[in-house]
Design a protein around this motif. Structure first.
Motif, PDB file in Angstrom:
ATOM      1  N   VAL A   1     -19.391  12.166 -10.062  1.00 37.17           N
ATOM      2  CA  VAL A   1     -19.720  12.975  -8.973  1.00 37.17           C
ATOM      3  C   VAL A   1     -21.013  11.999  -8.314  1.00 37.17           C
ATOM      4  CG1 VAL A   1     -21.029  15.149  -8.156  1.00 37.17           C
ATOM      5  CG2 VAL A   1     -19.098  15.281  -9.591  1.00 37.17           C
ATOM      6  N   ASP A   2     -21.748  11.791  -9.091  1.00 34.63           N
ATOM      7  CA  ASP A   2     -23.170  10.987  -8.663  1.00 34.63           C
ATOM      8  C   ASP A   2     -22.487   9.689  -8.144  1.00 34.63           C
ATOM      9  OD1 ASP A   2     -26.071  10.641  -8.476  1.00 34.63           O
ATOM     10  OD2 ASP A   2     -25.827   9.285 -10.308  1.00 34.63           O
ATOM     11  N   ALA A   3     -21.638   8.978  -8.926  1.00 38.26           N
ATOM     12  CA  ALA A   3     -21.408   7.824  -8.394  1.00 38.26           C
ATOM     13  C   ALA A   3     -20.443   7.872  -7.131  1.00 38.26           C
ATOM     14  CB  ALA A   3     -20.204   7.073  -9.510  1.00 38.26           C
TER      15      ALA A   3
ATOM     16  N   GLY B   1     -12.716  -6.662   5.732  1.00 37.56           N
ATOM     17  CA  GLY B   1     -11.699  -7.880   5.602  1.00 37.56           C
ATOM     18  C   GLY B   1     -12.547  -8.868   4.616  1.00 37.56           C
ATOM     19  N   ASP B   2     -13.603  -9.096   4.623  1.00 30.18           N
ATOM     20  CA  ASP B   2     -14.262 -10.206   3.852  1.00 30.18           C
ATOM     21  C   ASP B   2     -14.413 -10.046   2.233  1.00 30.18           C
ATOM     22  OD1 ASP B   2     -14.842 -11.368   6.348  1.00 30.18           O
ATOM     23  OD2 ASP B   2     -16.703 -10.535   6.626  1.00 30.18           O
ATOM     24  N   LEU B   3     -13.896  -8.640   1.810  1.00 33.85           N
ATOM     25  CA  LEU B   3     -13.881  -8.512   0.506  1.00 33.85           C
ATOM     26  C   LEU B   3     -13.061  -9.299  -0.378  1.00 33.85           C
ATOM     27  CD1 LEU B   3     -14.382  -4.561   0.590  1.00 33.85           C
ATOM     28  CD2 LEU B   3     -16.216  -6.184   0.094  1.00 33.85           C
ATOM     29  N   SER B   4     -13.553  -9.401  -1.528  1.00 30.44           N
ATOM     30  CA  SER B   4     -12.634 -10.223  -2.670  1.00 30.44           C
ATOM     31  C   SER B   4     -11.265  -9.606  -2.913  1.00 30.44           C
ATOM     32  CB  SER B   4     -13.392 -10.677  -3.572  1.00 30.44           C
ATOM     33  OG  SER B   4     -13.875  -9.610  -4.474  1.00 30.44           O
ATOM     34  N   SER B   5     -11.289  -8.125  -2.977  1.00 30.94           N
ATOM     35  CA  SER B   5     -10.178  -7.318  -3.355  1.00 30.94           C
ATOM     36  C   SER B   5     -10.171  -6.434  -2.588  1.00 30.94           C
ATOM     37  CB  SER B   5     -10.298  -7.258  -4.933  1.00 30.94           C
ATOM     38  OG  SER B   5     -11.564  -6.092  -5.034  1.00 30.94           O
ATOM     39  N   HIS B   6      -8.722  -6.013  -2.398  1.00 30.05           N
ATOM     40  CA  HIS B   6      -8.234  -4.855  -1.364  1.00 30.05           C
ATOM     41  C   HIS B   6      -8.929  -5.027  -0.077  1.00 30.05           C
ATOM     42  CE1 HIS B   6      -6.524  -3.392  -5.016  1.00 30.05           C
ATOM     43  NE2 HIS B   6      -7.826  -3.569  -5.854  1.00 30.05           N
ATOM     44  N   ALA B   7      -9.022  -6.082   0.491  1.00 27.27           N
ATOM     45  CA  ALA B   7      -9.794  -6.383   1.754  1.00 27.27           C
ATOM     46  C   ALA B   7      -8.927  -5.759   2.729  1.00 27.27           C
ATOM     47  CB  ALA B   7     -10.066  -7.778   2.099  1.00 27.27           C
ATOM     48  N   GLY B   8      -9.550  -5.023   3.952  1.00 27.61           N
ATOM     49  CA  GLY B   8      -8.721  -4.363   5.124  1.00 27.61           C
ATOM     50  C   GLY B   8      -8.054  -3.179   4.688  1.00 27.61           C
ATOM     51  N   GLN B   9      -7.880  -2.709   3.217  1.00 28.31           N
ATOM     52  CA  GLN B   9      -7.175  -1.680   3.005  1.00 28.31           C
ATOM     53  C   GLN B   9      -8.019  -0.193   3.370  1.00 28.31           C
ATOM     54  OE1 GLN B   9      -5.739  -1.546  -1.103  1.00 28.31           O
ATOM     55  NE2 GLN B   9      -4.819  -3.357  -0.733  1.00 28.31           N
ATOM     56  N   VAL B  10      -7.203   0.772   3.627  1.00 27.25           N
ATOM     57  CA  VAL B  10      -7.650   2.172   4.023  1.00 27.25           C
ATOM     58  C   VAL B  10      -8.145   2.715   2.489  1.00 27.25           C
ATOM     59  CG1 VAL B  10      -7.286   4.515   4.737  1.00 27.25           C
ATOM     60  CG2 VAL B  10      -6.460   2.320   6.064  1.00 27.25           C
ATOM     61  N   ALA B  11      -9.301   3.297   2.366  1.00 25.04           N
ATOM     62  CA  ALA B  11      -9.848   3.896   1.019  1.00 25.04           C
ATOM     63  C   ALA B  11     -10.455   5.063   1.375  1.00 25.04           C
ATOM     64  CB  ALA B  11     -10.490   2.783   0.405  1.00 25.04           C
ATOM     65  N   PHE B  12     -10.787   5.851   0.322  1.00 21.78           N
ATOM     66  CA  PHE B  12     -11.813   6.880   0.035  1.00 21.78           C
ATOM     67  C   PHE B  12     -12.999   6.133   0.032  1.00 21.78           C
ATOM     68  CE2 PHE B  12      -8.231   9.732  -1.081  1.00 21.78           C
ATOM     69  CZ  PHE B  12      -8.264  10.596  -0.042  1.00 21.78           C
ATOM     70  N   PRO B  13     -14.354   6.597   0.385  1.00 17.48           N
ATOM     71  CA  PRO B  13     -15.682   6.014   0.081  1.00 17.48           C
ATOM     72  C   PRO B  13     -15.760   5.974  -1.574  1.00 17.48           C
ATOM     73  CG  PRO B  13     -15.897   7.540   1.715  1.00 17.48           C
ATOM     74  CD  PRO B  13     -14.485   7.844   1.154  1.00 17.48           C
ATOM     75  N   GLY B  14     -15.961   5.013  -2.149  1.00 19.75           N
ATOM     76  CA  GLY B  14     -16.150   5.141  -3.745  1.00 19.75           C
ATOM     77  C   GLY B  14     -16.189   3.659  -4.160  1.00 19.75           C
ATOM     78  N   GLY B  15     -16.283   3.691  -5.672  1.00 19.52           N
ATOM     79  CA  GLY B  15     -16.314   2.544  -6.361  1.00 19.52           C
ATOM     80  C   GLY B  15     -16.649   2.770  -7.593  1.00 19.52           C
ATOM     81  N   ARG B  16     -17.182   1.305  -8.405  1.00 21.53           N
ATOM     82  CA  ARG B  16     -17.267   1.452 -10.032  1.00 21.53           C
ATOM     83  C   ARG B  16     -18.269   2.725 -10.307  1.00 21.53           C
ATOM     84  NH1 ARG B  16     -16.862  -4.444 -12.626  1.00 21.53           N
ATOM     85  NH2 ARG B  16     -15.178  -5.313 -11.197  1.00 21.53           N
ATOM     86  N   ILE B  17     -18.240   3.289 -11.391  1.00 24.33           N
ATOM     87  CA  ILE B  17     -19.336   4.019 -11.894  1.00 24.33           C
ATOM     88  C   ILE B  17     -20.201   3.246 -12.549  1.00 24.33           C
ATOM     89  CG2 ILE B  17     -19.721   6.072 -13.561  1.00 24.33           C
ATOM     90  CD1 ILE B  17     -16.806   7.148 -13.132  1.00 24.33           C
ATOM     91  N   ASP B  18     -21.443   3.181 -12.227  1.00 22.62           N
ATOM     92  CA  ASP B  18     -22.505   2.360 -12.832  1.00 22.62           C
ATOM     93  C   ASP B  18     -23.165   3.032 -14.025  1.00 22.62           C
ATOM     94  OD1 ASP B  18     -21.963   0.338 -11.029  1.00 22.62           O
ATOM     95  OD2 ASP B  18     -23.618   1.019  -9.686  1.00 22.62           O
TER      96      ASP B  18
END
Length: 218
Positions: free
Chosen positions: A96-98, A72-89
């Motif tokens: 796959v690695d990301a 709930g403290d995130l700056s975007s999409h706080a408190g939302q249900v999600a799959f584990p994941g994020g930006r590709i660095d």
């Protein structure tokens, strides 16, 4: 108990074997705008590449899907249900690695428990993230350690519930002054909606639209 070889082969027949492009073979874009006016896409915004892991956990009583509730403290999409994941660095060796790295960082899921079997269609969000969903079977026996800065909770939902089209509800809300329609799958106190629900519907469309016994074991 693992799914039978027949179950795996039927599932994998519907998945993409390689990471997808933004446009599917029929020329249709997949994403938040699939249920909305594609002319509303803000093409002035740069597309940001991301990946998520769609973890299918192999339990004796059937397959369950691992989901998270974002902090709930995130700056975007706080408190939302999600799959584990994020930006590709830049340091990641592709989606796959990301996806595996993000799952390790967010919930402590060791990648040695994950057998990646394919991909869903790329999903473009209204905020111009291009998300590659990476589908993997997860062996039981893993332990999770949540990163409190990113995740408040990790929970499982039976795949049979998510793959039942009766549970693919369409909800709407006003966003930036316009009515937006999106998929939603309320389950056991969790509100699964938006991009996550859209990817789940895409999993159904690609791999489970045919009749499958989702509790089938070896």
């Amino acid at each position: 108990m693992r799914p039978s070889d027949e179950f795996r082969s039927r599932l994998m027949a519907g998945l993409r074997k390689d990471p997808p492009g933004l446009v599917d073979p029929d020329g249709m874009l997949n994403g938040d705008f699939k249920l909305n006016d594609p002319d509303d896409i803000d093409e002035s915004m740069a597309i940001r590449e991301a990946a998520v892991l769609v973890p299918l956990i192999e339990h004796a009583d059937g397959i369950h899907v691992l989901l998270t509730e974002r902090s709930g403290d995130l700056s975007s999409h706080a408190g939302q249900v999600a799959f584990p994941g994020g930006r590709i660095d830049p340091e990641d060796d592709g989606p796959v690695d990301a996806a595996l790295r993000e799952a390790e960082e967010e919930v402590g899921l060791d990648r040695s428990f994950v057998d990646v079997v394919g991909f869903l269609d790329a999903y473009e969000t209204g905020t111009r993230f291009r998300v590659v969903p990476v589908v993997g079977f997860v062996k039981p026996g893993f332990e999770l350690t949540l990163n409190p800065g990113e995740v408040d909770e990790a929970f499982e939902v039976p795949l049979a519930f998510l793959m039942d089209p009766k549970n693919h509800e369409r909800h709407s809300a006003t966003w930036k002054g316009k009515k937006r329609t999106f998929y939603a799958m309320p389950h056991d106190g969790h509100y699964i909606w938006g991009a996550t629900a859209g990817m789940i519907v895409n999993l159904y469309e690609r791999a489970f639209a045919r009749s499958l016994d989702l509790t089938q074991g070896a």
